[in-house]
Design a protein around this motif. Sequence first.
Motif: not given
Length: 265
Positions: A37, A61, A65, A71, A73
Motif C-alpha cells: 500500500c 490509509a 493521506r 487512499a 480503507a
Amino acid sequence: MSDTNRVDQGRSPDSDAPAGRVAVVTGGASGMGRSICESFAAHGYRTVVLDIDGPGADEVAEKLRADGGTALARAVDVTDRDAVFDAMRQVRAAFGPIDILVTSAGLVGFAPFTEITPQDWQRIIEVNLTGTFHCAQAVIPDMVAAGWGRIVTISSSSAQRGSPGMVHYTASKGAVVAMTKALAREYAASGITVNTIPPSGIDTPMSRQSQQAGNLPDNATMAKAIPVGHLGSGDDIAAACLFLCSEQAGYITGQVLGVNGGSVI
C-alpha cells in the motif's frame, strides 16, 4: 465525512500510474500488505487498504493521506463474499473502476498432518484460496470493461518446495499458484495480467508471531539458510509488486516471481 471515509486527493500520479488508476490491496493493514500500500500510494496510485482489522486499515490509509497520497480503507473479511463485493462497490463509488488487485490477506497454520482438523483445514482454505477467488471475481469485470488490469496474488515458497508441518497452508498456497496461471490464460486477451509472488524469508509481524510460538527459527538462524545472507522485508515484496502492476510488465503474465534471496531457485 469521517476520517475513515474521507478520500483526499494527494500528489498527481506519475508516469507509472496514469490518472485514475485504482489499486486495491487485501491484508493491507500490516506486514507485506502495508508495504505494498505504501509503495502504491508513493507512486501516485489511488490506494485502497482492505483488511479484517478495520482500525489497522484506517490507520494505514490515514498515514498514506498524511504523506500526500490518495487512499481509503475498508474493514473486510475476505471469506465473506457479500462483504467483499460490497467493499468493491464502495471503492467504485469513491474512486471509480478497479484497475489493480493484490491479494495479500492470508492465514498461516502449523500442525503435524494427522493433527490437522477439518475445521483448521477449511479455515486456511477459506482465507488463502477462497478469499482470493472472491476478490478476483469481484474486480475482474472492471478490468475486462477497461481492457486493462493487473492482478498479483501473494502465494508462498511453501507451494514451491513443500513444507512439512504446514500441509494445509502449503496446499492452499499451491492452489493459489495454479489459480493464478489459469486466470492469466483466461484473461490475457482482455489486457489483464495475473502473476504471483511467493515470498520466503521475509521479516513480517506474522513471521515474528510464528517465531514466538516456536513454529519458526529466529531471524539469525533463518538468514543462514538464505544465499544472500539476510532476511527480506515488505519493501522487497512491494518493489516486485509495483513492477508487475506497471505498464512495463504488460508482457509478463502467469508467472511465479520468487522474492526469496535465492533460497528457492
